[in-house]
Design a protein around this motif. Structure first.
Motif, mmCIF file in Angstrom:
data_model
loop_
_atom_site.group_PDB
_atom_site.id
_atom_site.type_symbol
_atom_site.label_atom_id
_atom_site.label_comp_id
_atom_site.label_asym_id
_atom_site.label_seq_id
_atom_site.Cartn_x
_atom_site.Cartn_y
_atom_site.Cartn_z
ATOM 1 N N LYS A 31 14.041 -3.447 -15.919
ATOM 2 C CA LYS A 31 12.997 -4.456 -16.057
ATOM 3 C C LYS A 31 13.528 -5.880 -15.939
ATOM 4 O O LYS A 31 12.805 -6.780 -15.520
ATOM 5 N N ASP A 32 14.772 -6.069 -16.305
ATOM 6 C CA ASP A 32 15.330 -7.418 -16.245
ATOM 7 C C ASP A 32 16.036 -7.708 -14.929
ATOM 8 O O ASP A 32 16.664 -8.754 -14.767
ATOM 9 N N ASP A 33 15.931 -6.765 -13.994
ATOM 10 C CA ASP A 33 16.588 -6.966 -12.708
ATOM 11 C C ASP A 33 15.834 -8.026 -11.911
ATOM 12 O O ASP A 33 14.607 -7.973 -11.777
ATOM 13 N N THR A 34 16.559 -8.980 -11.389
ATOM 14 C CA THR A 34 15.921 -10.074 -10.657
ATOM 15 C C THR A 34 15.280 -9.617 -9.354
ATOM 16 O O THR A 34 14.499 -10.358 -8.753
ATOM 17 N N LEU A 35 15.580 -8.404 -8.896
ATOM 18 C CA LEU A 35 14.967 -7.907 -7.661
ATOM 19 C C LEU A 35 13.456 -7.830 -7.791
ATOM 20 O O LEU A 35 12.728 -8.011 -6.813
ATOM 21 N N LEU A 36 12.963 -7.520 -8.984
ATOM 22 C CA LEU A 36 11.526 -7.384 -9.184
ATOM 23 C C LEU A 36 10.851 -8.713 -9.477
ATOM 24 O O LEU A 36 9.630 -8.823 -9.380
ATOM 25 N N ALA A 37 11.633 -9.712 -9.849
ATOM 26 C CA ALA A 37 11.054 -10.984 -10.277
ATOM 27 C C ALA A 37 10.274 -11.667 -9.163
ATOM 28 O O ALA A 37 9.352 -12.440 -9.416
ATOM 29 N N LYS A 38 10.641 -11.386 -7.922
ATOM 30 C CA LYS A 38 9.990 -12.048 -6.794
ATOM 31 C C LYS A 38 8.614 -11.458 -6.471
ATOM 32 O O LYS A 38 7.886 -12.000 -5.639
ATOM 33 N N TYR A 39 8.260 -10.358 -7.112
ATOM 34 C CA TYR A 39 7.007 -9.671 -6.787
ATOM 35 C C TYR A 39 6.028 -9.691 -7.956
ATOM 36 O O TYR A 39 6.420 -9.616 -9.121
ATOM 37 N N ASN A 40 4.755 -9.769 -7.628
ATOM 38 C CA ASN A 40 3.692 -9.505 -8.587
ATOM 39 C C ASN A 40 3.450 -8.002 -8.570
ATOM 40 O O ASN A 40 2.991 -7.456 -7.570
ATOM 41 N N MET A 41 3.764 -7.328 -9.656
ATOM 42 C CA MET A 41 3.725 -5.867 -9.655
ATOM 43 C C MET A 41 2.324 -5.320 -9.416
ATOM 44 O O MET A 41 2.159 -4.173 -8.987
ATOM 45 N N ASN A 42 1.308 -6.117 -9.673
ATOM 46 C CA ASN A 42 -0.066 -5.664 -9.426
ATOM 47 C C ASN A 42 -0.370 -5.532 -7.941
ATOM 48 O O ASN A 42 -1.394 -4.958 -7.558
ATOM 49 N N MET A 43 0.519 -6.063 -7.113
ATOM 50 C CA MET A 43 0.307 -5.966 -5.669
ATOM 51 C C MET A 43 0.646 -4.578 -5.138
ATOM 52 O O MET A 43 0.209 -4.209 -4.046
ATOM 53 N N PHE A 44 1.434 -3.807 -5.888
ATOM 54 C CA PHE A 44 1.833 -2.480 -5.430
ATOM 55 C C PHE A 44 0.726 -1.480 -5.783
ATOM 56 O O PHE A 44 0.555 -1.112 -6.947
ATOM 57 N N VAL A 45 -0.018 -1.046 -4.781
ATOM 58 C CA VAL A 45 -1.253 -0.286 -5.029
ATOM 59 C C VAL A 45 -1.215 1.115 -4.417
ATOM 60 O O VAL A 45 -2.258 1.695 -4.109
ATOM 61 N N ALA A 46 -0.024 1.677 -4.256
ATOM 62 C CA ALA A 46 0.073 3.008 -3.651
ATOM 63 C C ALA A 46 -0.662 4.066 -4.459
ATOM 64 O O ALA A 46 -1.221 5.009 -3.891
ATOM 65 N N ASP A 47 -0.678 3.930 -5.779
ATOM 66 C CA ASP A 47 -1.388 4.917 -6.591
ATOM 67 C C ASP A 47 -2.880 4.901 -6.294
ATOM 68 O O ASP A 47 -3.524 5.957 -6.231
ATOM 69 N N ASN A 48 -3.434 3.713 -6.086
ATOM 70 C CA ASN A 48 -4.848 3.619 -5.719
ATOM 71 C C ASN A 48 -5.090 4.163 -4.320
ATOM 72 O O ASN A 48 -6.119 4.794 -4.056
ATOM 73 N N ASP A 88 0.821 -1.208 0.000
ATOM 74 C CA ASP A 88 0.000 0.000 0.000
ATOM 75 C C ASP A 88 0.859 1.264 0.000
ATOM 76 O O ASP A 88 0.493 2.267 -0.618
ATOM 77 N N TYR A 89 1.988 1.215 0.718
ATOM 78 C CA TYR A 89 2.791 2.418 0.932
ATOM 79 C C TYR A 89 4.020 2.519 0.020
ATOM 80 O O TYR A 89 4.684 3.548 0.001
ATOM 81 N N MET A 90 4.339 1.480 -0.709
ATOM 82 C CA MET A 90 5.500 1.514 -1.597
ATOM 83 C C MET A 90 5.254 2.452 -2.780
ATOM 84 O O MET A 90 4.282 2.285 -3.511
ATOM 85 N N PRO A 91 6.089 3.457 -3.013
ATOM 86 C CA PRO A 91 5.908 4.352 -4.168
ATOM 87 C C PRO A 91 6.022 3.563 -5.476
ATOM 88 O O PRO A 91 7.110 3.243 -5.944
ATOM 89 N N ARG A 92 4.889 3.254 -6.051
ATOM 90 C CA ARG A 92 4.858 2.345 -7.212
ATOM 91 C C ARG A 92 5.727 2.831 -8.371
ATOM 92 O O ARG A 92 6.447 2.044 -9.000
ATOM 93 N N LYS A 93 5.685 4.104 -8.679
ATOM 94 C CA LYS A 93 6.407 4.597 -9.850
ATOM 95 C C LYS A 93 7.913 4.603 -9.644
ATOM 96 O O LYS A 93 8.669 4.651 -10.616
ATOM 97 N N ALA A 94 8.354 4.526 -8.402
ATOM 98 C CA ALA A 94 9.792 4.429 -8.155
ATOM 99 C C ALA A 94 10.347 3.112 -8.677
ATOM 100 O O ALA A 94 11.518 3.025 -9.067
ATOM 101 N N LEU A 95 9.496 2.084 -8.716
ATOM 102 C CA LEU A 95 9.956 0.782 -9.186
ATOM 103 C C LEU A 95 10.263 0.794 -10.677
ATOM 104 O O LEU A 95 10.994 -0.065 -11.173
ATOM 105 N N ASP A 96 9.723 1.769 -11.393
ATOM 106 C CA ASP A 96 10.023 1.885 -12.823
ATOM 107 C C ASP A 96 11.472 2.291 -13.060
ATOM 108 O O ASP A 96 11.951 2.214 -14.206
ATOM 109 N N TYR A 97 12.158 2.729 -12.014
ATOM 110 C CA TYR A 97 13.556 3.129 -12.136
ATOM 111 C C TYR A 97 14.504 1.966 -11.884
ATOM 112 O O TYR A 97 15.721 2.147 -11.872
ATOM 113 N N ILE A 98 13.958 0.783 -11.661
ATOM 114 C CA ILE A 98 14.750 -0.433 -11.572
ATOM 115 C C ILE A 98 14.647 -1.141 -12.919
ATOM 116 O O ILE A 98 13.557 -1.274 -13.476
#
Length: 310
Positions: free
Chosen positions: A137-154, A125-135
């Motif tokens: 796309k092929d970085d394995t750090l994001l592979a462990k997460y379902n990006m739809n779970m990050f709902v700070a914009d909502n 809920d609190y993670m700045p979703r758009k900050a993740l766009d600065y990682i």
């Protein structure tokens, strides 16, 4: 005697008359109580953007519907007022701090809107979703997460498009950005910074205490620089116009706050490079302070005086 209002909207009529009726609703488990002022509950506040959650509104003693009040929105509502109901038996004691500041004429009159978190989804809920766009796309750090779970914009749309209009309609507020503020700690500090970046026309100030600048909870120290840089890169591109708002950040040097210090220093340098002066951006270090509500309570008056200045 601590005072509390129930959740029903009929209670608003009592607020308008500045009555002090005490009422605990049976369907408000673990309802917080306050030493000063009045707490109004709005349980399961519904949203088309976000899952329903409890919201509470703190009104200072002497609240008068003929006057206009600034509004401070705060995250992690369960921890704001009553340590007897919190998970760690600590709280910010916001009612005490806010009442003293207003009684002593150190701030403008203001009310506080506390928004409860959902503990199981707080990170997302609190993670700045758009900050993740600065990682990358092929970085394995994001592979462990379902990006739809990050709902700070909502979550922010819920605050800006639904909660704020409700508050401004039902309470005696000054709705303009210069009287609208947002605050939180740790991940709540992240979402507060995200809010003022995404909605600089709505919020005139943000207080970000012990901001969780590593961005995610990780047991791999090598990951921290990547996540933290993503947040700084987002800020570099999205901070409000320099000196157009008041932004406060801080951290202690005990417990996990100690690890924030070098990251916070990098953020401070970013603000300086972007042209922010000390009258509008303030960052402080508090020796001996830990990552907990007792520490945040002890220094809460500092950001509130900085933001909600006379």
């Amino acid at each position: 005697m601590k005072k509390i209002f129930g959740i029903f909207l009929i209670a608003l009529a009592a607020v308008a008359c500045n009555t002090k009726t005490e009422k605990r609703q049976a369907d408000t488990p673990n309802a917080q109580q306050v030493d000063f002022g009045t707490l109004v509950y709005h349980n399961a506040f519904k949203s088309k953007h976000f899952e329903a959650r409890d919201v509470m509104v703190w009104l200072p003693e002497g609240y008068d519907s003929s006057k206009k009040y600034a509004v401070l929105y705060m995250h992690d509502g369960q921890m704001l007022f009553d340590k007897s109901t919190s998970w760690n038996k600590q709280s910010w004691n916001v009612d005490s701090v806010a009442q003293i500041l207003q009684k002593d004429n150190r701030t403008r009159p203001f009310i506080v809107v506390g928004i409860n978190n959902h503990p199981e989804g707080r990170l997302f809920d609190y993670m700045p979703r758009k900050a993740l766009d600065y990682i990358a796309k092929d970085d394995t750090l994001l592979a462990k997460y379902n990006m739809n779970m990050f709902v700070a914009d909502n979550y922010l749309r819920f605050i800006v498009e639904e909660l704020k209009p409700f508050i401004d309609k039902n309470y005696s507020t000054s709705p303009e950005r210069g009287s609208t503020f947002i605050a939180g700690s740790s991940m709540g500090g992240l979402i507060s910074m995200y809010a003022i970046c995404e909605y600089p026309h709505i919020f005139g100030g943000a207080a970000c205490l012990s901001t969780h600048s590593p961005l995610v909870i990780t047991d791999a120290p090598a990951e921290v620089p990547v996540w933290a840089k993503a947040f700084r890169d987002y800020l570099n591109d999205n901070l409000p116009t320099p000196n157009s708002a008041h932004i406060y950040m801080d951290c202690g040097d005990r417990t996990i706050d100690a690890g924030y210090i070098p990251l916070q220093m990098q953020i401070n340098e970013l603000f300086k490079a972007k042209g922010w002066g000390t009258a509008h951006f303030r960052s402080q270090l508090f020796p001996g302070h830990a990552h907990d509500e007792n520490s945040w309570e002890s220094r809460l008056h500092i950001p509130l005086e900085f933001l909600i200045r006379k």
